[in-house]
Write an enzyme that holds these catalytic residues in place. Structure first.
Site, PDB file in Angstrom:
ATOM      1  N   HIS A  63      36.452   9.638  18.026  1.00 50.53           N
ATOM      2  CA  HIS A  63      35.698  10.362  19.045  1.00 50.53           C
ATOM      3  C   HIS A  63      34.461  10.995  18.415  1.00 50.53           C
ATOM      4  O   HIS A  63      34.322  11.038  17.183  1.00 50.53           O
ATOM      5  CB  HIS A  63      36.572  11.437  19.712  1.00 50.53           C
ATOM      6  CG  HIS A  63      37.088  12.486  18.789  1.00 50.53           C
ATOM      7  ND1 HIS A  63      36.287  13.441  18.213  1.00 50.53           N
ATOM      8  CD2 HIS A  63      38.324  12.722  18.309  1.00 50.53           C
ATOM      9  CE1 HIS A  63      37.016  14.224  17.451  1.00 50.53           C
ATOM     10  NE2 HIS A  63      38.268  13.805  17.470  1.00 50.53           N
TER      11      HIS A  63
HETATM   12  P1  TYD Z   1      42.888  14.647  19.131  1.00 49.37           P
HETATM   13  O1  TYD Z   1      41.466  14.983  19.445  1.00 49.37           O
HETATM   14  O2  TYD Z   1      43.394  13.341  19.649  1.00 49.37           O
HETATM   15  O3  TYD Z   1      43.117  14.699  17.551  1.00 49.37           O
HETATM   16  P2  TYD Z   1      42.371  13.876  16.397  1.00 49.37           P
HETATM   17  O4  TYD Z   1      40.930  14.295  16.405  1.00 49.37           O
HETATM   18  O5  TYD Z   1      43.063  14.259  15.121  1.00 49.37           O
HETATM   19  O6  TYD Z   1      42.515  12.423  16.698  1.00 49.37           O
HETATM   20  O7  TYD Z   1      43.805  15.835  19.637  1.00 49.37           O
HETATM   21  C1  TYD Z   1      45.192  15.651  19.874  1.00 49.37           C
HETATM   22  C2  TYD Z   1      45.572  16.498  21.069  1.00 49.37           C
HETATM   23  O8  TYD Z   1      45.442  17.875  20.782  1.00 49.37           O
HETATM   24  C3  TYD Z   1      44.705  16.225  22.299  1.00 49.37           C
HETATM   25  O9  TYD Z   1      45.568  16.227  23.432  1.00 49.37           O
HETATM   26  C4  TYD Z   1      43.781  17.420  22.373  1.00 49.37           C
HETATM   27  C5  TYD Z   1      44.612  18.519  21.751  1.00 49.37           C
HETATM   28  N1  TYD Z   1      43.820  19.554  21.060  1.00 49.37           N
HETATM   29  C6  TYD Z   1      43.848  20.849  21.520  1.00 49.37           C
HETATM   30  O10 TYD Z   1      44.516  21.184  22.540  1.00 49.37           O
HETATM   31  N2  TYD Z   1      43.157  21.823  20.851  1.00 49.37           N
HETATM   32  C7  TYD Z   1      42.440  21.533  19.756  1.00 49.37           C
HETATM   33  O11 TYD Z   1      41.792  22.445  19.156  1.00 49.37           O
HETATM   34  C8  TYD Z   1      42.393  20.170  19.281  1.00 49.37           C
HETATM   35  C9  TYD Z   1      41.609  19.794  18.068  1.00 49.37           C
HETATM   36  C10 TYD Z   1      43.112  19.217  19.970  1.00 49.37           C
END
Ligand code: TYD
Length: 129
Positions: free
Chosen positions: A48
Site C-alpha cells: 500500500h
Molecule cells: P495493514 O495495513 O494491512 O498492515 P501492513 O501494513 O503491515 O500490511 O493493517 C492490518 C490491519 O490493521 C488493517 O485492518 C488495518 C489495521 N490497522 C489499524 O487498525 N491501526 C493501525 O494503526 C494500523 C497500522 C493498522
C-alpha cells in the site's frame, strides 16, 4: 529519484543487555502513532501507499526486505537490526523476506485513518505516474 532515508538507531549495550532509543528530534515529523509488527517469515506485508502519513520503520530485531516504488522508480533495500527507514507519503511499500526473529516498530506522523491508504496498485500508478 525515489526518496527515503536510513538512520542508524543508537544502541547502548552493556553486561545487562541492550537499550536503543529514538526521539522526535531524530525525525522529520512528530510522532502521533506507534505500531509494531511481528511478521510471518514467508508472507508479504504492506502493499500500500499513504497519501499523507510519513513513517519511520525501525527494525528492532532480525532483518527484512523493503521494496519501494514511487510510481516511476523502484528500489529494494535489506534492512537489519537498529536501522530505521524513513518514508514520506506517496510511496508504494512492500515488506518481505523476513527473518524468523524479525520485529518492526513503526512510528507514524498521523493517527490511523483508512482513508489515507491507497491499497490498489492501479489506483496508485494513476495518481503518481
Ligand atoms: P495493514 O495495513 O494491512 O498492515 P501492513 O501494513 O503491515 O500490511 O493493517 C492490518 C490491519 O490493521 C488493517 O485492518 C488495518 C489495521 N490497522 C489499524 O487498525 N491501526 C493501525 O494503526 C494500523 C497500522 C493498522
Amino acid at each position: 529519484m525515489l526518496k527515503y532515508g536510513i538512520i542508524d538507531i543508537e544502541n547502548i549495550a552493556d553486561e545487562r543487555g541492550e537499550l536503543s532509543f529514538i526521539q522526535n528530534s531524530n525525525l522529520p515529523f512528530e510522532i502521533k502513532r506507534v505500531f509494531w509488527i511481528k511478521p510471518k517469515k514467508d508472507k508479504e506485508r504492506g502493499n500500500h501507499a499513504n497519501y499523507k502519513c510519513k513513517q519511520c520503520i525501525i527494525c528492532i530485531n532480525g532483518k527484512y526486505k523493503m521494496s519501494l516504488d514511487d510510481g516511476k522508480d523502484k528500489k529494494e533495500i535489506i534492512l537489519s537490526k537498529n536501522q530505521g527507514l524513513i518514508l514520506g507519503p506517496s510511496l508504494w511499500r512492500t515488506m518481505s523476506d523476513f527473518s524468523d526473529d524479525c520485529i518492526l516498530l513503526v512510528l507514524a506522523s498521523e493517527e490511523y485513518d483508512e482513508k489515507d491508504y491507497i491499497r490498489n496498485y492501479k489506483k496508485f500508478k494513476e495518481a503518481y505516474r
